[in-house]
Write a protein that holds these residues in place. Structure first.
Motif, PDB file in Angstrom:
ATOM      1  N   TYR A  72       0.786  -1.219   0.000  1.00 61.35           N
ATOM      2  CA  TYR A  72       0.000   0.000   0.000  1.00 61.35           C
ATOM      3  C   TYR A  72       0.828   1.285   0.000  1.00 61.35           C
ATOM      4  CZ  TYR A  72      -3.639  -3.303   0.965  1.00 61.35           C
ATOM      5  OH  TYR A  72      -4.489  -4.367   0.887  1.00 61.35           O
ATOM      6  N   ALA A 126      -3.562   7.137   6.185  1.00 59.50           N
ATOM      7  CA  ALA A 126      -4.451   6.556   5.188  1.00 59.50           C
ATOM      8  C   ALA A 126      -3.651   5.697   4.231  1.00 59.50           C
ATOM      9  CB  ALA A 126      -5.182   7.662   4.430  1.00 59.50           C
ATOM     10  N   ALA A 139      -3.634   3.662   0.324  1.00 59.93           N
ATOM     11  CA  ALA A 139      -4.187   3.555  -1.025  1.00 59.93           C
ATOM     12  C   ALA A 139      -3.691   2.276  -1.676  1.00 59.93           C
ATOM     13  CB  ALA A 139      -3.774   4.755  -1.862  1.00 59.93           C
ATOM     14  N   VAL A 140      -4.541   1.653  -2.460  1.00 63.08           N
ATOM     15  CA  VAL A 140      -4.137   0.430  -3.158  1.00 63.08           C
ATOM     16  C   VAL A 140      -3.451   0.746  -4.477  1.00 63.08           C
ATOM     17  CG1 VAL A 140      -5.911  -0.963  -2.055  1.00 63.08           C
ATOM     18  CG2 VAL A 140      -6.401   0.153  -4.231  1.00 63.08           C
ATOM     19  N   ARG A 158      -5.184  13.508  -3.232  1.00 66.81           N
ATOM     20  CA  ARG A 158      -6.600  13.180  -3.458  1.00 66.81           C
ATOM     21  C   ARG A 158      -7.085  12.199  -2.409  1.00 66.81           C
ATOM     22  NH1 ARG A 158      -7.996  11.629  -9.495  1.00 66.81           N
ATOM     23  NH2 ARG A 158      -9.792  10.873  -8.294  1.00 66.81           N
ATOM     24  N   GLU A 159      -7.924  12.662  -1.512  1.00 64.45           N
ATOM     25  CA  GLU A 159      -8.434  11.807  -0.439  1.00 64.45           C
ATOM     26  C   GLU A 159      -9.256  10.636  -0.979  1.00 64.45           C
ATOM     27  OE1 GLU A 159      -9.191  15.451   2.693  1.00 64.45           O
ATOM     28  OE2 GLU A 159     -10.344  13.601   2.880  1.00 64.45           O
ATOM     29  N   ASP A 160      -9.937  10.836  -2.085  1.00 66.54           N
ATOM     30  CA  ASP A 160     -10.808   9.781  -2.608  1.00 66.54           C
ATOM     31  C   ASP A 160     -10.022   8.565  -3.091  1.00 66.54           C
ATOM     32  OD1 ASP A 160     -11.157  10.441  -6.062  1.00 66.54           O
ATOM     33  OD2 ASP A 160      -9.906  11.589  -4.701  1.00 66.54           O
ATOM     34  N   LEU A 161      -8.706   8.708  -3.265  1.00 73.47           N
ATOM     35  CA  LEU A 161      -7.894   7.573  -3.710  1.00 73.47           C
ATOM     36  C   LEU A 161      -7.384   6.721  -2.549  1.00 73.47           C
ATOM     37  CD1 LEU A 161      -5.874   9.235  -6.615  1.00 73.47           C
ATOM     38  CD2 LEU A 161      -7.973   7.879  -6.735  1.00 73.47           C
ATOM     39  N   TYR A 162      -7.589   7.188  -1.345  1.00 74.75           N
ATOM     40  CA  TYR A 162      -7.173   6.436  -0.160  1.00 74.75           C
ATOM     41  C   TYR A 162      -8.376   5.663   0.371  1.00 74.75           C
ATOM     42  CZ  TYR A 162      -2.920   9.234  -0.240  1.00 74.75           C
ATOM     43  OH  TYR A 162      -1.729   9.818  -0.605  1.00 74.75           O
ATOM     44  N   VAL A 163      -8.235   4.374   0.505  1.00 71.18           N
ATOM     45  CA  VAL A 163      -9.386   3.545   0.862  1.00 71.18           C
ATOM     46  C   VAL A 163      -9.389   3.115   2.323  1.00 71.18           C
ATOM     47  CG1 VAL A 163      -9.739   2.734  -1.485  1.00 71.18           C
ATOM     48  CG2 VAL A 163      -8.190   1.486   0.017  1.00 71.18           C
ATOM     49  N   PHE A 164      -8.244   3.201   2.966  1.00 72.33           N
ATOM     50  CA  PHE A 164      -8.155   2.823   4.380  1.00 72.33           C
ATOM     51  C   PHE A 164      -7.758   4.055   5.186  1.00 72.33           C
ATOM     52  CE2 PHE A 164      -8.555  -1.406   3.034  1.00 72.33           C
ATOM     53  CZ  PHE A 164      -7.654  -1.660   2.023  1.00 72.33           C
ATOM     54  N   TRP A 165      -8.455   4.274   6.300  1.00 72.08           N
ATOM     55  CA  TRP A 165      -8.200   5.443   7.131  1.00 72.08           C
ATOM     56  C   TRP A 165      -8.089   5.035   8.598  1.00 72.08           C
ATOM     57  CZ3 TRP A 165      -7.497  10.470   5.431  1.00 72.08           C
ATOM     58  CH2 TRP A 165      -7.727  10.694   4.081  1.00 72.08           C
TER      59      TRP A 165
END
Length: 126
Positions: A31, A96, A98-99, A109-116
Motif C-alpha cells: 500500500y 491513510a 491507497a491500493v 486526493r483523499e478519494d484515492l485512499y481507501v483505508f483510514w
C-alpha cells in the motif's frame, strides 16, 4: 486493513513529535501510505505520503523541510517525524492507505485512499 494512529500530544512551538500508524490485516507493503490533517474549522488537507518501498516521498509545501515520512514494512508501520512545529500545525492527524501507486499529481486526493485510521490529536502551543 485496519490503521491505528498514535503519538500525538501537546508540544511547544519549535518542538518535535513522531506519529506512528500501525497497520493490521492485509499485506502492508502493498500500500501507498499518506498522512492528512484537519485543523479546527478547516477541511482535511494532505501532509505527506510515501510509496510502497519508501523510495518516493511527497510533502505539502506547508510541511516540506520540517516533516519526514518513513515506513518500516517489517513492522507494518508508517511514521511522520515532525520537527520545528508551529501553532498552525495543530490538527488531528490521520494516516491513510491507497491500493494504487500514486504519483505527485494524485497523492493529495483523499478519494484515492481507501483505508483510514482514527486520527491522533497534535496541539502546538505558542
Amino acid at each position: 486493513v485496519q490503521l491505528q494512529a498514535s503519538g500525538g500530544g501537546l508540544v511547544q512551538a519549535g518542538g518535535s513529535l513522531t506519529l506512528s500508524c500501525a497497520a493490521s490485516g492485509r499485506t502492508f507493503s502493498n500500500y501507498f501510505m499518506g498522512w492528512f490533517r484537519q485543523a479546527p474549522g478547516k477541511e482535511r488537507e494532505f501532509a505527506a505520503a510515501i510509496n510502497w518501498s519508501g523510495g518516493m516521498t511527497y510533502y505539502a509545501d506547508s510541511v516540506k523541510g520540517r516533516f519526514t515520512i518513513s515506513r518500516d514494512n517489517a513492522k507494518n508501520t508508517v511514521y511522520l517525524q515532525m520537527n520545528s512545529l508551529k501553532p498552525e500545525d495543530t490538527a488531528v492527524y490521520y494516516c491513510a492507505g491507497a491500493v494504487l501507486d500514486l504519483v505527485a499529481r494524485t497523492v493529495a486526493r483523499e478519494d484515492l485512499y481507501v483505508f483510514w485510521g482514527q486520527g491522533t490529536q497534535v496541539t502546538v502551543s505558542s
